[in-house]
Design a protein around this motif. Structure first.
Motif, short mmCIF file in Angstrom:
data_model
loop_
_atom_site.label_atom_id
_atom_site.label_comp_id
_atom_site.label_asym_id
_atom_site.label_seq_id
_atom_site.Cartn_x
_atom_site.Cartn_y
_atom_site.Cartn_z
N ILE A 71 0.84 -1.20 0.00
CA ILE A 71 0.00 0.00 0.00
C ILE A 71 0.87 1.25 0.00
N VAL A 72 1.92 1.23 0.80
CA VAL A 72 2.84 2.38 0.84
C VAL A 72 3.49 2.59 -0.53
N ALA A 73 3.93 1.50 -1.15
CA ALA A 73 4.57 1.61 -2.46
C ALA A 73 3.58 2.12 -3.51
N THR A 74 2.35 1.62 -3.48
CA THR A 74 1.32 2.07 -4.43
C THR A 74 1.05 3.55 -4.26
N THR A 75 0.98 4.00 -3.02
CA THR A 75 0.72 5.42 -2.75
C THR A 75 1.87 6.29 -3.24
N ASN A 76 3.08 5.91 -2.93
CA ASN A 76 4.24 6.70 -3.35
C ASN A 76 4.35 6.77 -4.87
N ALA A 77 3.91 5.73 -5.56
CA ALA A 77 3.97 5.73 -7.03
C ALA A 77 3.05 6.79 -7.62
N GLU A 78 2.06 7.26 -6.86
CA GLU A 78 1.16 8.31 -7.33
C GLU A 78 1.76 9.70 -7.16
N ALA A 79 2.92 9.81 -6.52
CA ALA A 79 3.63 11.07 -6.31
C ALA A 79 2.71 12.16 -5.73
N PRO A 80 2.10 11.90 -4.58
CA PRO A 80 1.21 12.92 -4.00
C PRO A 80 1.98 14.09 -3.42
N ASP A 81 1.34 15.26 -3.39
CA ASP A 81 1.90 16.41 -2.70
C ASP A 81 1.69 16.30 -1.19
N LEU A 82 0.63 15.60 -0.83
CA LEU A 82 0.19 15.52 0.56
C LEU A 82 -0.37 14.12 0.81
N VAL A 83 -0.06 13.54 1.96
CA VAL A 83 -0.63 12.25 2.35
C VAL A 83 -1.42 12.44 3.63
N VAL A 84 -2.65 11.92 3.64
CA VAL A 84 -3.48 12.00 4.84
C VAL A 84 -3.97 10.60 5.19
N LEU A 85 -3.95 10.30 6.49
CA LEU A 85 -4.48 9.04 7.01
C LEU A 85 -5.78 9.36 7.73
N LEU A 86 -6.84 8.63 7.40
CA LEU A 86 -8.18 9.00 7.83
C LEU A 86 -8.73 8.17 8.98
N GLY A 87 -7.84 7.48 9.74
CA GLY A 87 -8.29 6.83 10.96
C GLY A 87 -8.53 5.34 10.85
N ASP A 88 -8.72 4.70 12.01
CA ASP A 88 -8.94 3.26 12.18
C ASP A 88 -7.73 2.47 11.67
N TYR A 89 -6.71 2.43 12.51
CA TYR A 89 -5.43 1.84 12.11
C TYR A 89 -5.27 0.39 12.56
N GLY A 90 -5.86 0.02 13.68
CA GLY A 90 -5.71 -1.33 14.21
C GLY A 90 -6.89 -2.22 13.88
N PRO A 91 -6.79 -3.51 14.21
CA PRO A 91 -7.89 -4.44 13.93
C PRO A 91 -9.04 -4.23 14.91
N ASN A 92 -10.22 -4.66 14.49
CA ASN A 92 -11.36 -4.56 15.40
C ASN A 92 -12.22 -5.81 15.31
N THR A 93 -11.58 -6.95 15.28
CA THR A 93 -12.30 -8.21 15.20
C THR A 93 -11.59 -9.25 16.05
N PRO A 94 -12.33 -10.10 16.75
CA PRO A 94 -11.69 -11.16 17.52
C PRO A 94 -11.01 -12.21 16.67
N LEU A 95 -11.21 -12.13 15.34
CA LEU A 95 -10.54 -13.09 14.46
C LEU A 95 -9.04 -12.82 14.34
N ILE A 96 -8.60 -11.64 14.77
CA ILE A 96 -7.19 -11.28 14.69
C ILE A 96 -6.60 -11.29 16.09
N ARG A 97 -5.71 -12.23 16.36
CA ARG A 97 -5.07 -12.34 17.67
C ARG A 97 -3.64 -12.86 17.48
N PRO A 98 -2.63 -12.16 17.96
CA PRO A 98 -2.71 -10.81 18.49
C PRO A 98 -2.53 -9.81 17.36
N PRO A 99 -2.86 -8.53 17.56
CA PRO A 99 -2.61 -7.52 16.52
C PRO A 99 -1.13 -7.21 16.42
N TYR A 100 -0.75 -6.58 15.31
CA TYR A 100 0.64 -6.15 15.17
C TYR A 100 0.94 -5.03 16.14
#
Length: 292
Positions: A71-100
């Motif tokens: 995802i980072v590589a795909t984004t950088n390939a677009e050569a943006p002037d500005l990068v914004v992250l819009l929230g919800d970074y971690g997992p929110n499901t019991p199917l993921i144990r443990p999170p990174y």
């Protein structure tokens, strides 16, 4: 016999989309969704290219560290002037144990490149999954601290003036808390205080995790970028059966224009609750702003 065959055929027909939705589309790409907008009052001859990443929900098996690197590589390939992250970074499901560990995820996100900077806002799950912040009903949030250490500028009810002559404002989550009898408002957001920091008539780009604030019709905001809905996570023929918004499909996904103002809702990257996507594959959003 023909009835039995019909039942088998119907079962297979239903199983195929389910298998695709759980086993294929959540692992796609990401694709790049591009939008070109002409906000009122945008500086002439000063185009801006924004890359927006929403709802990462980092965690195996769908959102592995390897996928985040892609995802980072795909984004950088677009050569943006500005990068914004819009929230919800971690997992929110019991199917993921443990999170990174947050530091591992943020170390990869630190590879994002943009000459005008990298900015981040908080989503509802960044509050809900932070027990200490929820107990005191205020920040700091663990994810926002980790992103700041990785070189991102947190924007929680904060506005900054950037070149080429616009304001970047970040709103905190509108559903951070459960409502209480003495505090019916359940959000950590404060749009009034955020816009009070805007001191001239330059256009405002608002980052808001949940899109619903767009209905307030604040004329001072020219463009709003949001996530949260995941496009409904299941979207067929432009309609989603379930959208986590008070307005249903009105703000489910994509570009919405109302009252001369523009809203772009990202379909997001990860999954929420169930690891399924159907008709709304993971995406990086690129918004180009220029005077028409």
């Amino acid at each position: 016999m023909w009835k039995r065959r019909a039942l088998i055929a119907a079962g297979l027909a239903g199983a195929a989309p389910a298998a695709y939705g759980f086993g294929v589309e959540p692992y796609w790409g990401p694709r790049v969704a591009r939008y070109r907008l002409s906000p009122p009052g945008w500086p002439v001859g000063r185009p801006l290219r924004i890359a927006a990443l929403a709802d990462l929900h980092a965690g195996a098996p769908a959102m592995t560290l390897e996928r985040i690197a892609t995802i980072v590589a795909t984004t950088n390939a677009e050569a943006p002037d500005l990068v914004v992250l819009l929230g919800d970074y971690g997992p929110n499901t019991p199917l993921i144990r443990p999170p990174y560990p947050q530091a591992e995820v943020c170390a990869l996100l630190a590879g994002l490149r943009a000459p005008l900077g990298r900015y981040a806002i908080a989503g509802n799950h960044d509050w809900w999954e932070d027990e200490a912040a929820m107990a005191r009903r205020r920040g700091p949030l663990l994810w926002m601290e980790a992103l700041a250490e990785a070189g991102f500028t947190p924007l929680q009810n904060r506005a900054l003036r950037l070149e080429p002559g616009f304001w970047l404002a970040g709103l905190d989550s509108q559903i951070a808390f459960l409502p209480l009898p003495w505090r019916p408002h359940r959000g950590a957001d404060d749009l009034g205080a955020t816009l009070a920091q805007v001191t001239d008539d330059a256009p405002v780009v608002l980052l808001a995790h949940e899109p619903d604030i767009f209905a307030a019709g604040t004329a001072r905001v020219a463009v709003q970028l949001s996530g949260h809905t995941h496009g409904g996570q299941i979207r067929l023929l432009g309609w989603s059966p379930r959208v986590p918004s008070r307005y249903g499909n009105r703000y489910a996904y994509g570009h919405v224009r109302e009252g001369g103002r523009d809203l772009v809702v990202s379909g997001g990257l990860g999954t929420s609750t169930l690891p399924v996507r159907l008709g709304v594959p993971p995406e990086v959003v690129v918004v180009e702003l220029a005077r028409a």
